[in-house]
Design a protein around this motif. Structure first.
Motif: not given
Ligand code: 5U1
Length: 671
Positions: A122, A175, A202
């Motif tokens: 975020a 994001e 990620r």
């Protein structure tokens, strides 16, 4: 040769065209020219700007990479906290969420904006007069890292908002992630260079974003999707879905997978559809998010603790895989808790290779009947520690061995105790046990605590085993000479660590409280304590009753805090840390005025206030030393009532509690 006005016009035209192509490529996902054609326009602009440096502006597409490498990231305080979402894993939890929302709104059926839950990082993007000025990571929700130089390199993020009349001030939240295809390409490149591969998109996105040199980030092709704003967007928008439309018009990528659905059936249908198409998406997601679509209704519902009441994340089931338990070790944690950990034959699950899985405690091992030699199902959800879900009993070989919890600590040989009301067995030696000391030091140095870079488990192990460091205060007495005497410690690394320790002295009160490792005091409680008390001495000397005045601090947490500070050894360590120069940034600003009429008073908020959200009003009250409670009783000092205030207002009248409107509240809270 073209004259100066023609060149300036061409530069403007090229910029507008390149911005338009970025928008088509990233926000609309519909490129209208080839990459080669884009590059040609880009190079033409670069050439013209090279010949006419006076024409270069910071928002030119050529200026995405230009920031100098940093020595460290600066801290950014978010204007409004970046909250996290509560999670739901079952349909029943969604039914309960919808029920709470309908009750809170007194509505029969509610529309929800639904979208995928991106598995990325975020970030907050702040625009002033249409230009990107600051980009920051979420951090602890209150303070993040300034990654403006890095995020400027993402072509998915507009440097300039589109349209003739962009808002004067705008904070966009969303994001940053890496598309699966870009992740594969990056790892291919890493392999070719003999560099370490990233375990999943990620981690690759996180590693790429937290680079001190923006030129590295620029090579990493990160994507961005916007999902909300940091404050009202204005313009008469009444629905979250309209906010997303507007963000798309302003040039931000907004996921195509979004929808507006009605009630539980709508949410569960959406969940099933997205779940079924999950593997075909270009990026990883770990669930879906529902938000009450009506913005006024969002405001009415407000927030509870650190999460909005109007939104929930509906997570996908954890991924599972089968493997064999090769052994069961016992780990001693920061509070002495003994945790049985299954040593596993390595298995790839949920995007990483898992070699250990927690078995939580002795009762859990018995309940699941996990034995050494068993084949087990291992489960991993998101960032959660992998766990053994169950034994595949049909595959149990005849020679499995049962686990026995040791009667003495495997590290310091002290007695292991287990109180009747706890499932957890603990080593009784406290900080005299080296394992507990090591964990306490690692916690103290961890990123969300004092953030001492380079003080990892290997070094802490050496420092404790060689009896150089006993308490966190000892860290501040380390010098390069002492450190370089350790095995495998070069002088350069030693001086880096000494510098990192020195840097950690300047911190926030909340981080410091969290770093102390007080039982039951997590980050969120530490933040509440810091905000309510303003300095460490007040917290250390507070009585249990005063501690319980703090938001979300109940009798158990208050008792833990009081017990911690009642221990002379802990007070001594705190005093030594302060004497070593640990100091706090916002202490002065947040010092609570004990003369405020709100100090020590209990408030209840009800109905929609004209200007402040419920969360903002609650924050202001807490900043002045007041406590915000959810229900009206004889102990309530003030009820703050807005539009559509319901039963709480009636009750306040019944009990004769003072009633304030927003203006009266603000007057009461005047400095
Ligand atoms: N897709 C999405 N993820 N996400 C995370 N929307 C969304 N909204 C969030 C968060 C934390 O927060 C808003 C409800 C403010």
């Amino acid at each position: 040769m073209a004259g100066a006005p023609q060149i300036a016009a061409r530069v403007l035209q090229l910029r507008a065209e390149l911005d338009q192509h970025n928008y088509h490529y990233y926000a609309l996902d519909r490129p209208v020219i080839s990459d080669a054609e884009y590059d040609r326009l880009f190079r033409e602009l670069q050439t013209l700007e090279g010949q006419h440096p006076e024409l270069v502006t910071p928002d030119s597409p050529t200026q995405r990479v230009g920031a100098e490498p940093l020595a460290e990231f600066a801290q950014v305080t978010h204007r409004a906290p970046m909250l996290s979402l509560n999670n739901a894993f079952t349909d029943d939890e969604i039914v309960a969420f919808d029920k709470r929302v309908r009750e809170g709104l007194d509505a029969e059926a509610v529309d929800y904006a639904a979208e995928p839950k991106f598995d990325g990082l975020a970030v907050s993007l702040v625009y002033a007069d249409g230009r990107l000025v600051t980009a920051a990571t979420r951090g602890d929700g209150y303070t993040g890292e300034d990654v403006t130089g890095n995020l400027r390199t993402l072509r998915a993020i507009p440097l300039r908002l589109r349209g003739a009349r962009p808002p004067a001030a705008l904070e966009v939240r969303g994001e940053v992630l890496m598309l699966r295809a870009d992740f594969e390409r990056l790892n291919q490149r890493q392999r070719e260079m003999g560099a370490r591969e990233f375990v999943n998109p990620r981690n690759a996105a996180a590693g790429s974003l937290r680079q001190l040199d923006p030129r590295i980030t620029a090579t990493r092709r990160l994507a961005f999707y916007a999902y909300s704003t940091g404050g009202p967007l204005g313009g008469g928008l009444r629905k979250h879905s309209e906010v997303l439309e507007r963000l798309a018009e302003l040039g931000f990528p907004v996921t195509e997978e979004r929808a507006v659905v009605t009630g539980v059936a709508g949410m569960l249908d959406y969940y099933a559809t997205i779940g079924a198409g999950r593997s075909k998406l270009r990026f990883d997601i770990d669930g879906v998010v529902y938000k009450v679509n009506d913005l006024a209704a969002q405001n009415t519902l407000g927030f509870v603790s650190r999460a909005p009441r109007f939104s929930i994340a509906h997570k996908f089931a954890a991924e599972e895989a089968m493997t064999v338990v090769e052994g069961i070790n016992v780990q001693v944690g920061r509070t002495g808790a003994l945790t049985p950990v299954a040593r596993l034959k390595p298995v790839f699950v949920g995007g990483v290779t898992v070699t250990n899985a927690t078995l939580h405690n002795e009762d859990e091992v018995r309940r699941k009947d996990v034995r050494i030699g068993d084949t087990v199902v291992v489960r991993r959800a998101g960032d959660v520690i992998p766990e053994v879900a169950r034994v595949v009993i049909e595959q149990r070989p005849p020679d499995t061995r049962e686990f026995v919890l040791p009667a003495r600590c495997p590290v310091c040989d002290s007695e292991v105790v287990r109180s009747a009301d706890e499932a957890i067995a603990r080593c009784s030696a406290g900080l005299f046990c080296p394992a507990q000391r090591k964990q306490a030091l690692l916690h103290f140095a961890s990123r969300r605590a004092m953030d001492i870079e380079g003080l990892g488990d290997k070094l802490v192990e050496q420092l404790v085993d060689s009896r150089i460091v006993h308490t966190p205060a000892d860290l501040y007495r380390l010098g390069v000479i002492k450190l370089s005497a350790l095995e495998r410690m070069a002088e350069k690394s030693a001086s880096n660590i000494v510098a990192a320790i020195e840097k950690s002295k300047r911190t926030t009160l909340a981080r410091f409280i969290y770093a102390l490792g007080i039982r039951n005091v997590g980050e969120s409680t530490a933040q509440d304590l810091a905000r309510s008390f303003g300095n460490i001495e007040h917290i250390a000397s507070a009585k249990v009753e005063a501690l319980q005045q703090v938001q979300d601090v109940g009798p158990v947490v208050a008792q833990s805090i009081a017990e911690f500070f009642a221990e002379p050894h802990n007070r001594e360590v705190v005093a030594q840390l302060l004497a070593a120069g640990v100091s706090f940034e916002e202490t002065a600003a947040r010092e609570i005025d004990t003369a405020s009429p709100a100090y020590g008073k209990t408030f209840v908020l009800t109905g929609a206030l004209p200007r402040l959200t419920r969360d903002e009003a609650a924050q202001k009250i807490r900043d002045h030393g007041g406590k915000v409670s959810g229900s009206v009783s004889k102990k309530t000092d003030f009820v703050v009532a807005g539009e559509d205030a319901g039963s709480k207002l009636l009750k306040a009248r019944e009990l004769g509690v003072a009633i304030l409107d927003e203006a009266a509240l603000l007057k009461l809270l005047e400095p």
